[in-house]
Design a protein around this motif. Structure first.
Motif, PDB file in Angstrom:
ATOM      1  N   HIS A   1     -18.991  15.762  79.853  1.00 35.88           N
ATOM      2  CA  HIS A   1     -17.804  15.855  80.556  1.00 35.88           C
ATOM      3  C   HIS A   1     -18.259  16.299  82.098  1.00 35.88           C
ATOM      4  O   HIS A   1     -17.664  17.141  82.696  1.00 35.88           O
ATOM      5  N   GLU A   2     -19.268  15.762  82.582  1.00 38.12           N
ATOM      6  CA  GLU A   2     -19.915  16.102  83.715  1.00 38.12           C
ATOM      7  C   GLU A   2     -18.856  15.729  84.895  1.00 38.12           C
ATOM      8  O   GLU A   2     -18.019  14.594  84.720  1.00 38.12           O
ATOM      9  N   THR A   3     -18.450  16.681  85.803  1.00 42.58           N
ATOM     10  CA  THR A   3     -17.501  16.572  86.707  1.00 42.58           C
ATOM     11  C   THR A   3     -18.012  16.876  88.188  1.00 42.58           C
ATOM     12  O   THR A   3     -18.553  18.036  88.254  1.00 42.58           O
ATOM     13  N   LYS A   4     -17.834  16.147  89.120  1.00 44.25           N
ATOM     14  CA  LYS A   4     -18.018  16.614  90.314  1.00 44.25           C
ATOM     15  C   LYS A   4     -16.776  16.738  91.224  1.00 44.25           C
ATOM     16  O   LYS A   4     -15.906  16.072  91.167  1.00 44.25           O
ATOM     17  N   SER A   5     -16.689  18.084  92.008  1.00 46.57           N
ATOM     18  CA  SER A   5     -15.481  18.332  92.843  1.00 46.57           C
ATOM     19  C   SER A   5     -15.964  18.846  93.992  1.00 46.57           C
ATOM     20  O   SER A   5     -16.969  19.215  94.235  1.00 46.57           O
TER      21      SER A   5
ATOM     22  N   LYS B   1     -18.890   6.223  80.805  1.00 40.89           N
ATOM     23  CA  LYS B   1     -17.853   5.770  81.670  1.00 40.89           C
ATOM     24  C   LYS B   1     -17.495   6.902  82.650  1.00 40.89           C
ATOM     25  O   LYS B   1     -17.371   7.999  82.438  1.00 40.89           O
ATOM     26  N   VAL B   2     -17.587   6.576  84.225  1.00 40.15           N
ATOM     27  CA  VAL B   2     -17.346   7.636  85.043  1.00 40.15           C
ATOM     28  C   VAL B   2     -15.798   7.132  85.776  1.00 40.15           C
ATOM     29  O   VAL B   2     -15.700   6.113  86.277  1.00 40.15           O
ATOM     30  N   ASN B   3     -15.096   8.197  85.737  1.00 34.62           N
ATOM     31  CA  ASN B   3     -13.577   8.186  86.209  1.00 34.62           C
ATOM     32  C   ASN B   3     -13.691   8.415  87.634  1.00 34.62           C
ATOM     33  O   ASN B   3     -14.229   9.711  87.827  1.00 34.62           O
ATOM     34  N   ILE B   4     -13.221   7.825  88.816  1.00 35.12           N
ATOM     35  CA  ILE B   4     -13.415   8.276  90.075  1.00 35.12           C
ATOM     36  C   ILE B   4     -12.047   8.115  90.871  1.00 35.12           C
ATOM     37  O   ILE B   4     -11.556   6.979  90.619  1.00 35.12           O
TER      38      ILE B   4
ATOM     39  N   ILE C   1     -13.821  14.761  92.445  1.00 32.82           N
ATOM     40  CA  ILE C   1     -14.305  13.258  93.151  1.00 32.82           C
ATOM     41  C   ILE C   1     -14.471  12.490  92.020  1.00 32.82           C
ATOM     42  O   ILE C   1     -14.171  11.118  91.772  1.00 32.82           O
ATOM     43  N   TYR C   2     -15.203  12.695  90.853  1.00 32.63           N
ATOM     44  CA  TYR C   2     -15.411  11.868  89.544  1.00 32.63           C
ATOM     45  C   TYR C   2     -15.569  12.783  88.305  1.00 32.63           C
ATOM     46  O   TYR C   2     -15.926  14.151  88.417  1.00 32.63           O
ATOM     47  N   THR C   3     -15.398  12.242  86.973  1.00 35.18           N
ATOM     48  CA  THR C   3     -15.482  12.959  86.007  1.00 35.18           C
ATOM     49  C   THR C   3     -15.899  12.045  84.736  1.00 35.18           C
ATOM     50  O   THR C   3     -15.547  10.943  84.825  1.00 35.18           O
ATOM     51  N   LYS C   4     -16.924  12.285  83.762  1.00 30.58           N
ATOM     52  CA  LYS C   4     -17.048  11.624  82.607  1.00 30.58           C
ATOM     53  C   LYS C   4     -15.834  11.818  81.595  1.00 30.58           C
ATOM     54  O   LYS C   4     -15.933  11.240  80.584  1.00 30.58           O
ATOM     55  N   SER C   5     -15.076  13.002  81.710  1.00 28.04           N
ATOM     56  CA  SER C   5     -14.418  13.137  80.689  1.00 28.04           C
ATOM     57  C   SER C   5     -13.237  12.025  80.721  1.00 28.04           C
ATOM     58  O   SER C   5     -12.817  11.356  81.358  1.00 28.04           O
ATOM     59  N   ASP C   6     -12.275  11.946  79.634  1.00 28.66           N
ATOM     60  CA  ASP C   6     -11.327  10.891  79.240  1.00 28.66           C
ATOM     61  C   ASP C   6     -10.272  11.193  80.254  1.00 28.66           C
ATOM     62  O   ASP C   6      -9.404  12.171  79.866  1.00 28.66           O
ATOM     63  N   ILE C   7     -10.111  10.572  81.274  1.00 30.24           N
ATOM     64  CA  ILE C   7      -8.859  10.876  82.350  1.00 30.24           C
ATOM     65  C   ILE C   7      -7.697  10.923  81.859  1.00 30.24           C
ATOM     66  O   ILE C   7      -6.720  11.492  82.319  1.00 30.24           O
ATOM     67  N   THR C   8      -7.255  10.159  80.540  1.00 29.01           N
ATOM     68  CA  THR C   8      -5.980   9.916  80.124  1.00 29.01           C
ATOM     69  C   THR C   8      -5.548  11.220  79.459  1.00 29.01           C
ATOM     70  O   THR C   8      -4.691  11.479  78.948  1.00 29.01           O
TER      71      THR C   8
END
Length: 296
Positions: free
Chosen positions: A60-64, A185-188, A85-92
């Protein structure tokens, strides 16, 4: 004084007053769970601006982005996360939960620890979770790590088999952000059409070959990464755009590694490092707008 010269002097003064800082540590949750946490920020006349990284190298790495204040007289440090800014968490499945930290530190000089409590809130400012935050300056941790490793190596009281298991570099690698393994997957959140993609081999150039696609169409069909950055300018025309990086081989030395840098051309950058075996891929999913997701 010449007006142009005065402007240059003022700008130089502002830039020279800005100090860069990096702190590493952990968030402690009420159930005694520890989550790795890192902040990089500049401090200029008490104002703080930078980034936080949560769950470094985790699922769940996340950059803010963060903003805050440092009070040199009271030795207090406050900051809050203002956007993801991005997260590896499932954005849905994710609602964005932002840290608001209040703590103490003697000085922002690379020596003093930062300790305090944090609260976190959803976008609508309803409470998320509270806890404690403990940080130390990165250079101080690195020096302690080196000293500890030297003491272990010299000790006659520690068996060689135990010494081999003590790998502080592995501990420090927890804080090396943006490492991507196969299948991740990285969600940006990327709210513009323009994207500059830079890609290269950060280690030994050994013939690693990758494939890069944007929304299923080849950007690089069979590219052998080298030390020099390959720069590609892309247009993100959809509301959601997906870049896929696939390892076509592992070169002479496994795994296939590629350094990936994303730039919006206005100063915002994201650095990533893929580490893949043959056939593995990573996905970078770009959202023009932050998805509206309800809380459970």
């Amino acid at each position: 004084m010449n007006k142009n010269l005065l402007i240059i002097v003022i700008l130089f003064s502002v830039i020279s007053n800005a100090q860069e800082h990096e702190y590493l540590g952990f968030l402690k949750l009420p159930d005694s769970t520890f989550i790795s946490y890192k902040v990089n920020f500049t401090e200029n006349n008490g104002l703080i601006k930078g980034y936080s990284y949560t769950d470094m190298n985790g699922d769940h790495e996340t950059k803010s982005s963060i903003v805050g204040r440092f009070n040199d007289r009271k030795n207090t440090l406050e900051f809050r996360e203002v956007s993801t800014i991005y997260t590896k968490s499932d954005i849905t499945e994710l609602d964005f939960c932002y840290v608001y930290f209040t703590g103490k530190t003697r000085k922002l000089n690379g020596k003093a620890a930062v300790e305090g409590t944090f609260k976190s809130y959803y976008d609508d400012l309803t409470s998320c979770i509270d806890g404690e935050l403990s940080l130390n300056a990165a250079d101080k941790i690195e020096k302690r790590t080196e000293r500890f490793e030297r003491l272990v190596a010299k000790s006659n009281k520690i068996a060689d088999s135990t010494k081999q298991k003590i790998d502080m570099n592995q501990f420090m690698s927890r804080f090396e952000d943006n490492r991507l393994k196969g299948g991740e997957k990285v969600n940006i959140i990327w709210n513009q059409d323009y994207l500059k993609l830079m890609i290269w081999d950060p280690g030994t150039v050994d013939g690693d070959i990758i494939k890069v696609t944007l929304n299923g169409k080849d950007v690089l069909s069979s590219y052998s990464t080298v030390k020099k950055q390959k720069e590609i300018e892309l247009q993100l025309t959809n509301d959601v755009n997906t870049i896929t990086v696939t390892a076509l081989n592992e070169g002479k030395e496994a795994p296939n590694t590629a350094k990936i840098k994303l730039s919006d051309g206005k100063g915002e950058t994201i650095d990533l490092l893929s580490s893949l075996v043959v056939g593995e891929e990573v996905k970078l999913v770009f959202y023009k707008e932050k998805p509206q997701v309800g809380k459970n």
